[in-house]
Design an enzyme around this catalytic site. Structure first.
Site, mmCIF file in Angstrom:
data_model
loop_
_atom_site.group_PDB
_atom_site.id
_atom_site.type_symbol
_atom_site.label_atom_id
_atom_site.label_comp_id
_atom_site.label_asym_id
_atom_site.label_seq_id
_atom_site.Cartn_x
_atom_site.Cartn_y
_atom_site.Cartn_z
ATOM 1 N N ARG A 60 0.586 -1.344 0.048
ATOM 2 C CA ARG A 60 -0.041 0.128 -0.054
ATOM 3 C C ARG A 60 0.971 1.042 0.064
ATOM 4 O O ARG A 60 0.247 2.454 -0.168
ATOM 5 C CB ARG A 60 -0.923 -0.106 1.166
ATOM 6 N N THR A 107 3.563 -13.872 9.865
ATOM 7 C CA THR A 107 4.331 -13.486 10.819
ATOM 8 C C THR A 107 5.079 -14.779 11.804
ATOM 9 O O THR A 107 6.226 -14.593 12.281
ATOM 10 C CB THR A 107 3.612 -12.744 11.950
ATOM 11 N N GLU A 109 -7.404 -13.476 14.304
ATOM 12 C CA GLU A 109 -7.315 -12.257 13.526
ATOM 13 C C GLU A 109 -8.640 -12.049 12.789
ATOM 14 O O GLU A 109 -9.597 -12.623 12.951
ATOM 15 C CB GLU A 109 -6.473 -12.892 12.183
#
Ligand code: UD1
Ligand code: CA
Length: 457
Positions: free
Chosen positions: A15, A79, A151
């Site tokens: 982004r 991650t 999440e």
């Protein structure tokens, strides 16, 4: 107890829409990742490992240092996968603190709090309450006890109501961390290895999971887009401006102030709007800086005034401005400019690698490069030192009380004795003795009755 620090910085940062790796984008003049490294420099970590991936070579070159290790993660599968890559480099005891390269303003105090709470035994999560938690991992609790992180994309509608979020930063017992990340799967909506899944593993093993809740959004905000970067930059500048105001520095408007480095100020310093300070800048007591100045790597002594639109760039050599000096408006001081007390440098005057003794003045439209200028010298408008012969630089030495008229060229190397006067429009190529008047220009000729050409009919 051994502390290991791991900074995740392998993500792409799509982004940002930039060819520059995200963690190298600058906040207050320093790469995002550099902020995290600077903040953690005093933590006493046995090792600091940065996980790189996207733009790894560029990132590693930008922040390399004797005490910083790099571990590559190729490809980037989440991650949890990132931490799997550092497992071989971690010992079997102590604590590991995990931070993010794109979360630059984490405070040293909070990192210490995480490490202390962990003490090699507990899993400690840094959390925050967001009014709009969408996108973040949610802290799922049963009563007071943390049970898991879910999440956003995997969360149920009920879980999405939870406003306590995981900030992406944690401290974990190193041996357990290694065991847990080894057992991660990517069975989730994004098909990634989530580091956050270790929370449920810790709970299942009976390892205590605790949270440290921060009240400061600024220290946990990550950068994912230019908009977020600009927002964080403003927050950071606001904090810096606040600290200076608190210390008594009078900023005309804290919203129009930028510090990209360190600024040390004496008492009664005034800074008008739209000034940018870079590198290391020191301002003595009573210094006043006019609007729209850019000042980098400079020391400005007490009582000096820097008028509007002045550009001072000491680069690596530095610039010094003496007590009570008056600089600008529209002046340019370059590396190696050393100005004594009460020196005056006026509009459109450039000074580079030159020493000006007390009371010397160059008030208009002039250049002083590689010059040594004595006390009280008056250097006229439009005069320059021709310091460069196309191959080498040479010095110009001007004695005390010399008066250089307007529009002179002093061809270096050349020396002008104390008290000498240089007639306006002179090109000086030979030494001038003390007290002499030197005039080196075409003699004026008067042609009486001269008629100007007129147009042919
Ligand atoms: C992560 C957390 C989420 C938390 C959020 C806070 C997980 C699964 N989720 O989500 O709970 O609320 O941070 O911002 O951890 N990275 C790598 N390698 C990878 C993937 C990421 O090094 O394979 C790095 C990124 O460069 C970044 C950090 O890890 O510095 C976080 O990655 P990001 O994709 O932003 O995590 P989120 O999905 O936002
Ligand atoms: Ca993120």
């Amino acid at each position: 107890m051994t502390l290991n620090l791991v900074i995740m910085a392998a993500g792409k940062g799509t982004r940002m829409k930039s060819t520059l790796p995200k963690v190298l984008h600058k906040l207050a003049g320093r790469p995002l990742l550099r902020h995290v490294l600077d903040t953690t420099a005093e933590l006493g970590a046995a090792q600091r490992l940065v996980i790189t991936g996207h733009g790894a070579e560029q990132v590693e070159a930008a922040v390399a240092g004797p005490d910083i290790g790099f571990v590559r993660q190729m490809p980037q599968l989440g991650t949890g996968h990132a931490i799997q890559q550092v497992v071989p480099h971690l010992p079997d005891s102590g604590s590991t603190l995990i931070l993010n390269g794109d979360t630059p303003l984490i405070s040293a105090a909070t990192t210490r709090q995480l490490v202390e709470a962990c003490a090699g035994e507990k899993l400690v999560l840094l959390t925050i309450e967001y009014s709009d938690p969408s996108g973040y991992g949610r802290i799922v609790r049963e009563g007071e006890k943390v049970k898991a992180i879910v999440e956003h994309k995997d969360a149920t509608p009920e879980q999405r109501q939870i406003r306590e979020c995981y900030t992406g930063m944690m401290a974990a017992p190193t041996a357990a961390l290694k065991r847990w990340v080894g057992a991660l799967t990517n069975d989730n909506v994004q098909g990634e290895y989530y580091l956050t899944d270790i929370v449920a593993m810790a709970v299942a093993e009976g390892v205590p999971v605790v949270s440290v809740k921060t009240g400061s959004e600024t220290e946990v905000l990550g950068v994912n887009s230019p908009l977020q970067l600009a927002d964080l930059e403003r927050r950071f500048q606001h904090l810096q401006a606040g600290a200076l105001l608190e210390a008594g520095v009078r900023l005309a408007d804290p919203a129009r102030f930028d510090l990209r480095g360190s600024l040390s100020c004496g008492q009664d310093v005034e800074i008008d709007v739209n000034c940018v300070f870079e590198g290391q800048v020191v301002l003595g007591d009573g210094v006043r800086i006019g609007a729209n100045c850019v000042i980098r790597n400079a020391r400005i002594a007490a009582g000096a005034r820097i008028h509007e639109f002045t550009h001072i760039d000491g680069e690596t050599q530095g610039v010094t401005v003496g007590e009570g000096a008056l600089i600008g408006p529209f002046a340019r001081l370059r590396p190696g400019a050393e100005l004594g007390a009460e020196v005056h440098i006026g509009n459109f005057v450039e000074v580079k690698n030159s020493t000006l003794a007390k009371g010397a003045k160059a008030n208009h439209l002039a250049y002083l490069g590689d010059a040594t200028v004595g006390e009280r010298v008056n250097y006229g408008a439009g005069s320059i030192t021709a310091n460069y012969d196309g191959a080498n630089k040479h010095r110009t030495v001007i004695g005390a009380d010399v008066h250089v008229g307007s529009n002179c060229v002093l061809v270096a190397p050349v020396e002008i004795g104390a008290g000498a006067t240089i007639g306006g429009g002179s090109t000086i190529t030979k030494p001038v003795a003390a007290g002499e008047l030197a005039v080196a220009r075409g003699k004026q000729v008067g042609i009486a009755g001269w008629t100007r050409p007129s147009k042919k009919r």
